[in-house]
Write a protein that holds these residues in place. Structure first.
Motif, short mmCIF file in Angstrom:
data_model
loop_
_atom_site.label_atom_id
_atom_site.label_comp_id
_atom_site.label_asym_id
_atom_site.label_seq_id
_atom_site.Cartn_x
_atom_site.Cartn_y
_atom_site.Cartn_z
N ILE A 164 25.82 4.88 30.94
CA ILE A 164 26.39 3.93 31.48
C ILE A 164 27.42 4.70 32.58
O ILE A 164 28.25 5.26 32.15
CB ILE A 164 27.20 2.84 30.93
CG1 ILE A 164 26.38 2.24 30.15
CG2 ILE A 164 27.91 1.83 31.83
CD1 ILE A 164 26.89 1.27 28.82
N GLU A 165 27.18 4.58 33.85
CA GLU A 165 27.85 5.25 34.95
C GLU A 165 28.79 4.33 35.74
O GLU A 165 28.32 3.19 36.16
CB GLU A 165 27.01 6.06 35.89
CG GLU A 165 27.72 6.80 36.89
CD GLU A 165 27.06 7.70 37.81
OE1 GLU A 165 27.74 7.80 38.80
OE2 GLU A 165 25.88 7.90 37.48
N PHE A 166 30.23 4.52 35.61
CA PHE A 166 31.11 3.84 36.22
C PHE A 166 31.30 4.20 37.61
O PHE A 166 31.61 5.55 37.79
CB PHE A 166 32.37 3.62 35.57
CG PHE A 166 32.17 2.85 34.06
CD1 PHE A 166 32.53 1.61 34.43
CD2 PHE A 166 31.98 3.43 33.03
CE1 PHE A 166 32.34 0.91 33.13
CE2 PHE A 166 31.80 2.76 31.86
CZ PHE A 166 32.09 1.29 31.83
N GLY A 167 31.35 3.48 38.75
CA GLY A 167 31.35 4.23 40.07
C GLY A 167 32.48 3.21 40.67
O GLY A 167 32.68 2.13 40.39
N GLU A 168 33.09 3.98 42.01
CA GLU A 168 33.88 3.13 42.73
C GLU A 168 33.26 2.07 43.56
O GLU A 168 34.14 1.13 43.66
CB GLU A 168 34.79 4.16 43.48
CG GLU A 168 35.35 5.25 42.86
CD GLU A 168 36.13 6.06 43.83
OE1 GLU A 168 36.24 5.89 45.01
OE2 GLU A 168 36.63 7.26 43.23
N THR A 169 31.86 2.21 43.81
CA THR A 169 31.63 1.29 44.98
C THR A 169 30.43 0.19 44.10
O THR A 169 29.52 0.81 43.51
CB THR A 169 30.74 1.89 45.86
OG1 THR A 169 31.98 3.06 46.44
CG2 THR A 169 30.35 1.24 47.24
N ALA A 170 30.64 -0.97 44.51
CA ALA A 170 29.97 -1.91 44.22
C ALA A 170 28.87 -2.29 45.07
O ALA A 170 28.95 -3.05 45.93
CB ALA A 170 30.51 -3.30 43.71
#
Length: 170
Positions: free
Chosen positions: A104-110
């Motif tokens: 599961i990668e959390f990123g800044e951009t949706a």
């Protein structure tokens, strides 16, 4: 506890109590659902360095963070422990050694573009169980990584990642 304190400070004890009770109920419901499923080993990440389309240095979320706690409630087992650092940098080789069932990668951009780019980069590590089985997920946006009442959104997204196969973004 923080919600109750804020409610008291703002003169909204009743509303704060109702919100805290609802959060507690939903956390307990998620834990009950998770108890009925086998636990899976999960790598959660929150940033990385890339060189020539290869994952180089990946910042993992280790045990001891609120995200790791939520993962445990959702039914996952964080495969990175907090013995060294709360957000250790891992090499591709280190991740291959961990060989998680789910990433599961959390990123800044949706955005679809950010999700597609993040998911595609994991294909550079085809030896990973999560990559082979298509269990790599991208969760974009700050709402997932900031503690507060929206942790229930994060919990629901983590649950979705653990119970569904296939790559995806939430």
């Amino acid at each position: 506890d923080s919600i109750l304190k804020l409610g008291t400070l703002c003169g909204r004890q009743e509303q704060a109590g109702a919100l805290a009770a609802e959060m507690d109920r939903r956390l307990a419901d998620a834990a009950a659902r998770a108890a009925a499923r086998p636990r899976v080993r999960v790598l959660m990440t929150t940033g990385r360095e890339m060189e020539a389309q290869q994952l180089n240095e990946i910042y993992a979320i280790s045990s001891g963070s609120f995200l790791s706690d939520l993962l445990g409630i959702a039914g996952g087992e964080n495969c990175v422990t907090g013995k060294i650092a709360e957000y250790p940098a891992l090499s591709a080789e280190g991740i291959l050694q961990l060989n998680p069932d789910v990433i599961i990668e959390f990123g800044e951009t949706a955005s679809k573009e950010a999700s597609a780019a993040a998911l595609a980069s994991w294909q550079s590590l085809p030896g990973l169980e999560a990559v082979r089985r298509g269990r790599v997920h991208y969760l974009g946006g700050p709402q997932y990584t900031i503690p507060g009442p929206r942790i229930l959104e994060t919990l629901a997204a983590l649950e979705q990642c653990l119970v569904t196969g296939g790559e995806g973004a939430s």
